[in-house]
Design an enzyme around this catalytic site. Structure first.
Site, PDB file in Angstrom:
ATOM      1  N   ASP A 125       2.853  22.700  21.250  1.00  0.00           N
ATOM      2  CA  ASP A 125       2.084  22.346  20.057  1.00  0.00           C
ATOM      3  C   ASP A 125       0.598  22.255  20.384  1.00  0.00           C
ATOM      4  OD1 ASP A 125       1.202  21.408  17.642  1.00  0.00           O
ATOM      5  OD2 ASP A 125       2.086  19.410  17.843  1.00  0.00           O
ATOM      6  N   ASP A 314      -2.857  25.994  15.259  1.00  0.00           N
ATOM      7  CA  ASP A 314      -1.774  25.052  15.534  1.00  0.00           C
ATOM      8  C   ASP A 314      -0.443  25.775  15.645  1.00  0.00           C
ATOM      9  OD1 ASP A 314      -0.014  22.962  15.752  1.00  0.00           O
ATOM     10  OD2 ASP A 314      -0.443  22.089  13.795  1.00  0.00           O
TER      11      ASP A 314
END
EC number: 3.4.23.-
Length: 430
Positions: A125, A314
């Site tokens: 992430d 992201d």
């Protein structure tokens, strides 16, 4: 405005603790598994809700009550056992590699990780900076179901960091919190002996219900790390000085095997030249300027008038979430598109509609194209009129002030994250 081709069809120019690596890896590659439909039910509103909660974006009408049933990973064929799933020892210290079997859908890209010799499937992430894992000490027995659980009692290298805790809060609906430990963490053959890892005792249902992932490896800037009273370094930060270059790359392709590579940039994975874009890391994100857009054709470039003019890269978000102005302009070009708050909690359209491509500014000097083929996220099947209804991979941030370039964006571009600067570099996939 004069434009000339730089990257064909993809990018166009526009006027704390002291962990130590076990070995110096130089560079290493991690091949990723994609979630299958048997592992996780593809559901656009759910993924949009997760993104809203992660960044504190107010939910839209209809989102709060939307709770689809999760599908366990263990109903599929990807249960892992034994050592690191698919790990190979090629006899070379400078590079490790992990093989994964591809699955039928690419909703999210996941990676094998070992912690204290125990195997897990985790999500990389770039939108957060904590590493945490589902574990045997969680309070809720239901939350433990269908996850691989880290057991500190089975690790000979476990050590608790007394007095340190972490607490990730994604808006007000999703959270994980608990003590912090160190243990040997291995990804693709590269190992950190004392990686700080959160062991949540409390995990929100929205995280526990994500049965295809056992935890998260944060790759954003250290500023976002939630460990208190002393922030801890990410896995990548602990390795960076021992890598050939302080970089990692994301190759997340539609319907194909993906990979992350740390310490090197593989020129065979992209086409043309890389375009370098400065990163503003004051908020801890991989955040770039993105204040221009165009729908369908590059000769109709518009400036975003009511947004922040920036976007966060992201890998932990599946959708492309942009300023409402951009989203409305895009769907105005899709016949039959509508925002449906009550049933779908997002933008939907007839699946047989003609979809334009979308151009987005990356930095001040270039624009990236998101092909129309990547902008449909999910087919819900026949609607009331018998026509299949599709959920868009492009959704609005509801004037939330944050644009998020999720996996829809990464499927269009090979991305280099470079701690020098910092910056990102982009090019079309090879």
């Amino acid at each position: 405005m004069h434009l000339s081709s730089l990257l064909v069809a993809v990018l166009l120019p526009l006027a704390l603790s002291k962990p130590t690596p076990r070995k110096k890896p130089g560079s290493f590659t991690v091949h990723l598994a994609r979630r299958s439909e048997a592992e996780y039910a593809r559901d656009g509103p759910t993924d949009l809700q997760r993104a809203y909660a992660k960044y504190g974006i107010p939910s839209t009408q209809g989102m709060d009550g939307y709770r689809p049933e999760p599908i366990s990973r263990f109903q599929g064929n990807s249960k892992i056992a034994g050592g690191a799933p698919g790990a190979k020892d090629d006899g070379k210290d400078e590079k490790g590699e992990v093989e994964n079997n591809p699955t039928s859908h690419d909703i999210q890209f996941l990676s094998p990780v070992t912690i204290g010799g125990q195997p897990f499937i985790m999500n990389f992430d770039t939108g957060s900076s904590d590493t945490w894992v589902m574990n045997t000490d969680m309070d809720d027995e239901e939350a433990k179901k269908d996850h691989h659980l880290y057991d500190p009692r089975k690790s000979k290298t476990y050590s608790k960091l007394d007095g340190l805790t972490f607490s990730i809060k994604y808006g007000d609906k999703s959270h994980a919190s608990g003590p912090v430990i160190t243990d040997v963490m291995d990804i693709g053959g590269a190992t950190v002996r004392k990686q700080a890892i959160g062991l949540p005792t409390k995990v929100a249902a929205s995280l526990a219900n994500d049965k295809s992932s056992d935890g998260l490896v944060g790759l954003a800037m250290n500023k976002l790390n939630t460990v208190r009273p002393d922030k801890q370094k990410t896995f990548f930060e602990n390795l960076a000085e021992d890598l050939d270059e302080p970089v990692f790359t994301a190759q997340l392709r539609k319907g194909k095997m993906g990979s992350y590579e740390f310490g090197a940039i593989d020129k065979t994975k992209y086409a043309g030249d890389l375009v370098n874009v400065p990163v503003n890391n004051k908020n801890g994100f991989w955040e770039i300027s993105s204040a221009l857009y165009s729908v369908g054709q590059l000769d109709k470039i518009q400036k975003v008038e009511n947004g922040t003019g920036t976007a966060i890269l992201d890998t932990g978000t599946t959708l492309l979430i942009l300023d409402e102005e951009v989203v409305k302009a895009y769907y105005a070009q899709v016949k039959g598109a509508r925002y449906d708050a009550s049933r779908y909690a997002g933008w939907v359209y007839p699946c047989n509609a003609s979809m334009p491509s979308l151009f987005l500014a990356v930095g001040h000097d270039h624009m990236a194209i998101i092909p129309s083929s990547l902008l449909t996220f999910q087919n819900y099947g026949p609607g009331p009129d018998g026509t299949d209804v599709c959920y868009g991979g492009l959704q609005s941030n509801n004037a939330g002030g944050i644009q998020i370039l999720g996996d829809v964006f990464f499927k269009a571009l090979f991305v280099v994250f470079d701690y020098r600067g910092p910056s990102v570099s982009l090019a079309p996939h090879a």
